[in-house]
Write an enzyme that holds these catalytic residues in place. Structure first.
Site, PDB file in Angstrom:
ATOM      1  N   ASN A   1     -21.696 -35.811   2.661  1.00  0.00           N
ATOM      2  CA  ASN A   1     -20.890 -36.948   2.423  1.00  0.00           C
ATOM      3  C   ASN A   1     -21.866 -38.209   2.804  1.00  0.00           C
ATOM      4  OD1 ASN A   1     -20.790 -37.745   5.344  1.00  0.00           O
ATOM      5  ND2 ASN A   1     -19.638 -35.738   5.507  1.00  0.00           N
TER       6      ASN A   1
ATOM      7  N   LYS B   1     -30.153 -19.415  -6.438  1.00  0.00           N
ATOM      8  CA  LYS B   1     -29.438 -20.503  -7.122  1.00  0.00           C
ATOM      9  C   LYS B   1     -28.480 -20.102  -8.226  1.00  0.00           C
ATOM     10  CE  LYS B   1     -31.116 -24.485 -10.060  1.00  0.00           C
ATOM     11  NZ  LYS B   1     -32.097 -24.906 -10.901  1.00  0.00           N
TER      12      LYS B   1
ATOM     13  N   ASP C   1     -13.180 -27.177  13.952  1.00  0.00           N
ATOM     14  CA  ASP C   1     -13.084 -28.478  14.119  1.00  0.00           C
ATOM     15  C   ASP C   1     -13.788 -28.823  15.502  1.00  0.00           C
ATOM     16  OD1 ASP C   1     -12.062 -31.229  15.286  1.00  0.00           O
ATOM     17  OD2 ASP C   1     -10.554 -31.169  13.621  1.00  0.00           O
TER      18      ASP C   1
HETATM   19  O1  PMT Z   1     -22.774 -42.916   9.853  1.00  0.00           O
HETATM   20  P1  PMT Z   1     -22.532 -44.204   9.214  1.00  0.00           P
HETATM   21  O2  PMT Z   1     -23.047 -44.452   7.816  1.00  0.00           O
HETATM   22  O3  PMT Z   1     -22.994 -45.304  10.273  1.00  0.00           O
HETATM   23  O4  PMT Z   1     -21.061 -44.279   9.281  1.00  0.00           O
HETATM   24  C1  PMT Z   1     -20.267 -44.133  10.289  1.00  0.00           C
HETATM   25  C2  PMT Z   1     -19.067 -43.316  10.042  1.00  0.00           C
HETATM   26  C3  PMT Z   1     -17.989 -43.916   9.200  1.00  0.00           C
HETATM   27  C4  PMT Z   1     -19.466 -41.710   9.695  1.00  0.00           C
HETATM   28  C5  PMT Z   1     -18.250 -43.315  11.407  1.00  0.00           C
HETATM   29  O5  PMT Z   1     -17.829 -44.607  11.988  1.00  0.00           O
HETATM   30  C6  PMT Z   1     -17.076 -42.284  11.379  1.00  0.00           C
HETATM   31  O6  PMT Z   1     -15.997 -42.809  10.990  1.00  0.00           O
HETATM   32  N1  PMT Z   1     -17.140 -41.043  11.897  1.00  0.00           N
HETATM   33  C7  PMT Z   1     -16.014 -40.088  11.744  1.00  0.00           C
HETATM   34  C8  PMT Z   1     -16.116 -39.293  10.389  1.00  0.00           C
HETATM   35  C9  PMT Z   1     -15.130 -38.254  10.274  1.00  0.00           C
HETATM   36  O7  PMT Z   1     -15.444 -37.352   9.917  1.00  0.00           O
HETATM   37  O8  PMT Z   1     -13.808 -38.816  10.463  1.00  0.00           O
HETATM   38  P2  PMT Z   1     -12.714 -37.842  10.148  1.00  0.00           P
HETATM   39  O9  PMT Z   1     -11.401 -38.618  10.250  1.00  0.00           O
HETATM   40  O10 PMT Z   1     -12.630 -37.008   9.150  1.00  0.00           O
HETATM   41  O11 PMT Z   1     -12.675 -36.811  11.636  1.00  0.00           O
HETATM   42  C10 PMT Z   1     -12.181 -37.143  12.810  1.00  0.00           C
HETATM   43  C11 PMT Z   1     -13.020 -36.747  14.021  1.00  0.00           C
HETATM   44  O12 PMT Z   1     -13.050 -35.567  14.194  1.00  0.00           O
HETATM   45  C12 PMT Z   1     -14.191 -37.473  14.051  1.00  0.00           C
HETATM   46  O13 PMT Z   1     -14.683 -37.714  15.198  1.00  0.00           O
HETATM   47  C13 PMT Z   1     -15.110 -36.209  13.611  1.00  0.00           C
HETATM   48  O14 PMT Z   1     -16.332 -36.144  14.279  1.00  0.00           O
HETATM   49  C14 PMT Z   1     -14.253 -35.031  14.130  1.00  0.00           C
HETATM   50  N2  PMT Z   1     -14.422 -33.749  13.397  1.00  0.00           N
HETATM   51  C15 PMT Z   1     -14.100 -33.701  11.940  1.00  0.00           C
HETATM   52  C16 PMT Z   1     -13.708 -32.376  11.245  1.00  0.00           C
HETATM   53  C17 PMT Z   1     -14.469 -31.211  11.870  1.00  0.00           C
HETATM   54  N3  PMT Z   1     -14.655 -30.285  11.474  1.00  0.00           N
HETATM   55  N4  PMT Z   1     -15.007 -31.631  13.192  1.00  0.00           N
HETATM   56  C18 PMT Z   1     -15.058 -32.522  13.957  1.00  0.00           C
HETATM   57  O15 PMT Z   1     -15.596 -32.624  15.021  1.00  0.00           O
END
Ligand code: PMT
Length: 413
Positions: free
Chosen positions: A210, A289, A306
């Protein structure tokens, strides 16, 4: 640790003879890696020309409140937002009185009123003016409002008298400004931050990922280190230098990140999950590949662990903060994640359409059980500090209620 590296210092210069020392101050701040912009009052330009400060700061100098060019580029609000610290040096007795009165009829006073960052002043005036009850009262008022008073020094003054009222020397001011960033509010805490994207391999040369640049997470790690914490940063693949004083562990996939976090978590008192972790990975990555084939191809994905939810579910979970990256119904979705993952706090941000990811600035809406606060658009560096202030307040209130185990409790367990 060089706490001034990359910091935005807005230097306000007012009309006193000590203004000549501020030229050297700009040079020394920049030598420490700070970015400096200068605002001068009309009186200050009588002592040193704006051109001097422009040459030393490498930036245009701002002097006018109503300047059509400045307003479209960097008007008083933009300057105030840009600043990590507003330092007024020298600060004359008159300018100090104007700060107290809340005047906004020149650029520097307006910037001060619009500034919600740290503010410091280096008074410089005749010793009798400094001792005057009016100045004393004004200094007490500003101190009460959280303005840091740096100096003044004692000694021979430009007026020929000797006593308190000399502006601190540039080197002393540089040290004092650096100290403003060392708040120590997280001293003794072990903070674990995840940042950046993960990469989920399809084959040895391709992956799913991403747009996360890591900037938000790195800014939080840097701010936590500045606040005195022992910080470990688990980072996906990014192109950023490691913040000073931070221990960095590089990982690639969500599974790697999960393992690295779980390895560190026993020693962690505060976990901040900023990484954009891939929710899914290819079910069976190919060892070779994948060759181009005719017709449509489909890809089977399986869920990744998660990390955030797993940490929050631990018996002695640290104070746990998540992020929510959303493209719509941002606050509702964030609230759902706060509840579903049983975390202590969540910072929601809008992503996509050139927001959130891979930018220098961001805006956050922070939620916790029973409260919320919006943090207006600002640099990620600034937001990181504001978020840590909120976390620290909430962390302390929960620790007081005995709902999280402080680190010393973990060590002795
Ligand atoms: O890195 P930058 O370019 O500065 O951008 C910042 C950002 C947009 C990445 C950051 O501000 C942000 O929003 N980070 C969280 C991104 C994310 O994955 O969000 P989510 O809504 O999909 O996940 C929710 C939470 O669960 C997050 O804290 C994530 O770290 C966590 N997660 C999600 C999936 C997973 N398998 N494990 C996790 O721990």
């Amino acid at each position: 640790m060089n706490t001034l590296s990359g910091k935005h210092i807005l230097l306000g210069v007012t009309g006193g003879i000590a203004a000549y020392k501020s030229a050297e101050l700009v040079r020394q701040l920049r030598r420490q890696g700070a970015e400096v912009r200068v605002v001068m009052t009309a009186a200050a330009t009588g002592f040193v020309t704006p051109l001097t400060f422009q040459a030393l700061s490498g930036q245009p100098v701002h002097t006018e409140l109503l300047d059509a060019d400045a307003e479209s580029a960097m008007g008083h609000i933009e300057l105030a937002r840009w600043a990590d610290v507003l330092l007024v040096a020298p600060a004359t007795a008159d300018f100090i009185a104007r700060m107290v009165a809340g005047r906004a009829d020149d650029l520097l006073s307006a910037v001060y009123l619009a500034c919600d960052s740290r503010v410091a002043i280096a008074p410089a005036m005749n010793r009798v003016m400094w001792d005057n009850a009016a100045t004393r009262d004004n200094i007490a008022t500003l101190t009460g409002r959280g303005v840091q008073i740096l100096g003044p020094d004692e000694g021979l003054q430009a007026c020929g008298e000797s006593g308190p009222g000399r502006m601190l020397e540039p080197g002393q001011l540089v040290d004092a400004v650096a100290e403003l960033f060392n708040t120590g509010v997280l001293a003794g805490q072990h903070v674990l931050v995840t940042a950046g994207p993960t990469r989920e391999a399809l084959d040895p040369v391709r992956y799913i990922s991403n747009r996360s640049s890591g900037r938000m997470g790195f800014a939080i790690a840097a701010a936590a280190a500045e606040a005195g914490a022992q910080v470990t940063l688990v980072s996906g693949p990014v192109n950023l230098p490691t913040p000073a004083g931070v221990q960095r562990l590089d990982v690639v996939s969500a599974a790697d990140m999960h393992a690295a976090v779980m390895n560190q978590i026993a020693a962690t008192s505060l976990f901040i999950s900023v990484a954009a972790v891939a929710d899914y990975r290819p079910a069976t990555p190919s060892a070779q590949k994948i060759k181009k084939q005719a017709g449509e191809q489909s890809l089977q994905l399986v869920a990744n662990p998660d990390i955030l939810a797993d940490v929050a579910a631990l018996p002695n979970a640290p104070f746990t903060v998540g992020f929510a990256a959303e493209t719509e119904q941002v606050i509702d979705h964030a609230r759902e994640k706060l509840q579903a993952k049983h975390i202590n706090m969540i910072a929601a941000n809008v992503v996509g359409d050139q927001q959130g990811f891979d930018r220098e600035d961001n805006a956050l809406h922070v939620l916790w059980p029973g409260g919320e606060q919006a943090l207006a658009r600002a640099s990620k560096t600034r937001l990181a500090r504001q978020l840590l202030d909120l976390i620290n307040r909430q962390f302390n209130s929960i620790a007081r209620e005995g709902k999280v185990i402080p680190l010393h409790g973990k060590d002795s367990a």
